[in-house]
Scaffold this active site. Structure first.
Site, PDB file in Angstrom:
ATOM      1  N   SER A 256      -0.116   3.614   7.179  1.00 29.99           N
ATOM      2  CA  SER A 256      -1.132   2.892   6.414  1.00 29.99           C
ATOM      3  C   SER A 256      -0.483   2.262   5.182  1.00 29.99           C
ATOM      4  O   SER A 256       0.425   1.452   5.311  1.00 29.99           O
ATOM      5  CB  SER A 256      -2.281   3.841   6.058  1.00 29.99           C
ATOM      6  OG  SER A 256      -3.403   3.147   5.619  1.00 29.99           O
TER       7      SER A 256
ATOM      8  N   ASP B 226      -9.151   0.261  14.783  1.00 34.95           N
ATOM      9  CA  ASP B 226      -8.897   0.682  13.405  1.00 34.95           C
ATOM     10  C   ASP B 226      -9.660  -0.215  12.424  1.00 34.95           C
ATOM     11  O   ASP B 226      -9.396  -1.413  12.343  1.00 34.95           O
ATOM     12  CB  ASP B 226      -7.395   0.599  13.118  1.00 34.95           C
ATOM     13  CG  ASP B 226      -7.000   1.213  11.789  1.00 34.95           C
ATOM     14  OD1 ASP B 226      -7.881   1.468  10.952  1.00 34.95           O
ATOM     15  OD2 ASP B 226      -5.786   1.427  11.592  1.00 34.95           O
TER      16      ASP B 226
ATOM     17  N   HIS C 220      -7.564   4.466  13.212  1.00 35.02           N
ATOM     18  CA  HIS C 220      -6.557   4.614  12.178  1.00 35.02           C
ATOM     19  C   HIS C 220      -5.736   5.889  12.329  1.00 35.02           C
ATOM     20  O   HIS C 220      -4.560   5.918  11.978  1.00 35.02           O
ATOM     21  CB  HIS C 220      -7.251   4.606  10.810  1.00 35.02           C
ATOM     22  CG  HIS C 220      -6.340   4.336   9.668  1.00 35.02           C
ATOM     23  ND1 HIS C 220      -5.638   3.156   9.542  1.00 35.02           N
ATOM     24  CD2 HIS C 220      -6.008   5.082   8.571  1.00 35.02           C
ATOM     25  CE1 HIS C 220      -4.933   3.176   8.423  1.00 35.02           C
ATOM     26  NE2 HIS C 220      -5.123   4.340   7.831  1.00 35.02           N
TER      27      HIS C 220
END
Length: 690
Positions: free
Chosen positions: A541, A627, A662
């Site tokens: 991320s 995501d 995610h």
């Protein structure tokens, strides 16, 4: 003879936008499906599938290594496991894993019933709920005050839009209630007639607090609060004494709290204090007093209090400190607990309401992670605490307030064995290029030679004020036992050393984060842990953004790089206010729509926009089609640009989870297999496959 598969080449289609008289060229913009979050464009899907096939083709020869890593990682996890039971009201609650299963079962029994299994009640059966699904995640769970109804939320595609159902625990039947698109905790009203929650809107933003009355349609739910600022997110909670429902809203730097009576949620909310730009606070209640943790006078937060009747009149209880970073305050009936970090190390302090005097708990190791564990009851005589370090498996214990006795309830079991005496952990300070000492936590076997001959795995994150703590992890032993040192760089951008540490790695100081990480790597080389080109590194991320920045700036340092769902298309994302997170992210990165200086700053480091014609290290990049946080096209576009630009023949792989979001695949074994794939790629690229 098997032909070597050729990497997919994504077409370049001219696409330009103009901002502040600056032209931004993005020839892979077409990889964003215009129908997102529904991804149906054949060109997009064909490219992602081609990349997945390329990934599978290259990893196929290393499947035996992946399988071996998976089996040894799995052997360190107790398959049939049980959490430590904890009393909450009339019942004791716990969860279990059964052998071979991916998901937990959640149980309870009456507190006065025998613990021989005869009174056990299965209340949430995750394996049954997940049956037949490619993805499953249990979200919020809340039991009504009369212990009869259970509300739970599930996500079955990784989009983080949870659906809430309500189960009658006396009959096992589901009620007709269905609440879609929930992205928050679930809070019961005092009379159990309703649930307060925050739904995600079309942009995946929680901008409202809603009341659902049991037995009604979700379309009839009552709005309790609406947030008008697109950058703020609404959350809901309950005070420790369970008499007030908390309606909180905020972005990364500013917050605002309202309270409504738990027995009358539609009453006019009490505003604790109107929002002030760049002031954060949270509030809890005890005997008519609000206890307020705030950074209004100092980045490291102080504790104030006010009467419920005059919530904006704050009197100081505990002043802020340069040394102590106050991270949490937990209120109980006869005492309260402050948690924080001093010199980057966790501290737990038990305090008296009358004098506020502190009793600090001590812990045996020089570097560790400690904090309150599950403590659901308000009136208690003992505290549930968890403790671990890089060489000490997680320990759950009860701390008795009367005499300070500590009762160990569970120590994480490593079925295949773990001898802590074989390992050493260190905490180093390595100077960054501006002279700032950066803490580094290192784990290695005691026989690790300090001559630069061994590989090193370096992990970092450095964003949103999230600290990466030096805790225990079983998977990393698969690297350490193969001769790696394992290190965590506590770089600026996290709040490892306090809020100022976070502020020094954001906005105009963002590049400190990247420089810190590179300088830590170079420092570890100088200390003899490894050599340049022998460092494997990983981040996800915003940590994936870190990976993108450091391969652009110092590609020769790294022997293998893994970027999970990487936030690498920073400029385009921050220019698109229709994306779910963008308005709320401007306090973290800057607003390039309105501010030319912010545009130029982001453009100077955005990994996608700074790919250059140079050699890059071997890289594995992952994405999730569903995501909502880092959209799939960011890693896809980045890989496409890298393929078209880099000058080396090093391997570049992109793996997109087509049924996940995610967090990658769900389930403890599927998630572990993805870790095994990552480590297999690293070992392969560094030539350490035995």
């Amino acid at each position: 003879m098997t032909e070597t598969p050729q990497p997919p080449i994504a077409a370049q289609r001219p696409h330009q936008t103009l901002h502040h008289n600056r032209t931004l060229s993005d020839p892979w913009a077409w990889l964003r499906d215009p129908g997102y979050p529904d991804v149906t464009d054949p060109d997009v899907l064909d490219y992602l599938k081609a990349e997945n096939a390329f990934f599978e083709a290259h990893m196929a020869a290393h499947k035996p290594l992946t399988d071996a890593l998976f089996e040894e990682m799995k052997a360190r996890i107790k398959e049939e496991d049980k959490s430590v039971p904890q009393k909450d009201g009339a019942y004791v609650y716990w969860s279990t894993f059964e052998t071979g299963e991916q998901y937990r079962r959640h149980w309870r029994r009456r507190a006065d019933a025998p613990a021989d299994g005869s009174a056990d009640e299965l209340i949430v059966d995750e394996p049954a709920l997940a049956d037949g699904k490619d993805y499953f995640r249990l979200g919020a769970v809340a039991i009504s005050n009369d212990d009869r109804l259970l509300a739970y939320a599930i996500d079955d595609n990784g989009s983080e839009r949870y659906t809430v159902r309500i189960k009658d625990l006396t009959t096992g039947e589901l009620l007709s209630d269905v609440i879609p698109d929930v992205l928050s905790a679930l809070v019961w009203t005092s009379d159990d007639s309703g649930i307060v929650y925050a739904p995600a809107n079309a942009q995946w933003r929680t901008d409202r607090a809603m009341l659902h009355r049991i037995g009604t349609e979700a379309s009839a739910d009552i709005e309790l609060f609406k947030e008008e600022d697109e950058g703020f997110r609404v959350s809901v909670g309950l005070t420790s004494a369970e008499n007030w429902i908390v309606l909180a809203t905020g972005d990364h730097v500013t917050s605002e709290v309202r309270l409504v009576p738990a027995n009358n949620p539609t009453a006019t909310p009490i505003l604790v204090s109107a929002r002030v730009a760049e002031r954060e606070y949270d509030a809890d209640e005890h005997d008519g007093w609000l206890y307020i943790r705030t950074n209004d006078t100092h980045p490291n937060f102080r504790l104030a209090r006010a009467r419920v009747e005059t919530p904006d009149h704050w009197d100081e209880v505990l002043p802020a400190s340069d040394q102590f970073y106050l991270t949490d305050v937990s209120l109980f009936k006869t005492f309260y607990v402050t948690e924080g970090r001093e010199n980057g190390l966790d501290q737990i302090e038990i305090r008296d309401y009358a004098t506020h005097a502190a009793q600090r708990l001590d812990f045996p190791e020089a570097s560790y992670v400690a904090g309150l564990d599950d403590n659901p009851e308000y009136d208690v005589t003992k505290l549930r605490i968890s403790y671990e370090s890089m060489v000490s498996p997680e320990t759950v214990l009860d701390y008795y307030l009367a005499d300070g006795r500590r009762e160990v309830l569970k120590v994480q079991e490593i079925p295949s064995g773990f001898d802590s005496s074989l390992y050493a952990t260190e905490r180093l300070l390595i100077p960054a290029r501006d002279g700032t000492p950066i803490p580094v936590s290192v784990l290695h076997r005691r026989d690790h030679p300090m001559d630069g001959s061994r590989p090193l795995y370096l992990y970092g994150y450095g964003a949103y004020g999230i600290a990466i703590e030096p805790g225990f992890g079983t998977s990393r032993l698969s690297l350490v036992d193969r001769g790696f040192a394992f290190a965590i760089a506590h770089i600026r951008g996290g709040d490892d050393l306090g809020q100022q540490w976070y502020k020094d790695g954001k906005l105009e100081k963002r590049t400190n984060t990247f420089n810190d990480f590179v300088d830590v790597a170079k420092g570890l080389v100088e200390h003899g842990y490894t050599a340049a080109g022998r460092i494997a590194t990983s981040g996800g991320s915003a940590g994936g953004e870190l990976m993108g920045a450091i391969v652009n700036s110092d590609p020769a340092l790294w022997g293998a790089v893994v970027a999970h769902v990487p936030f690498v298309d920073v400029l385009n994302t921050m220019l698109d206010e229709t994306l779910p997170l963008t308005p709320g992210e401007w306090p973290e990165w800057g607003n390039p729509i309105e501010d030319a200086a912010a545009y130029d700053l982001i453009a100077s480091y955005s990994p996608y926009d700074n790919v250059t014609a140079q050699p890059y290290p071997p890289m594995l990049v992952t994405a999730g089609l569903n995501d909502p946080r880092v959209t799939y096209w960011e890693p896809a576009k980045w890989v496409a640009r890298l393929r078209a630009t880099k000058t080396d023949d090093n391997l570049l792989l992109l793996k997109t989870n087509m049924e996940a979001g995610h967090g990658g695949k769900s389930g403890r074994w599927e998630s572990l297999r993805e870790t095994a794939e990552e480590f297999a790629f690293i070992l392969w690229q560094l030539g350490v496959e035995s």
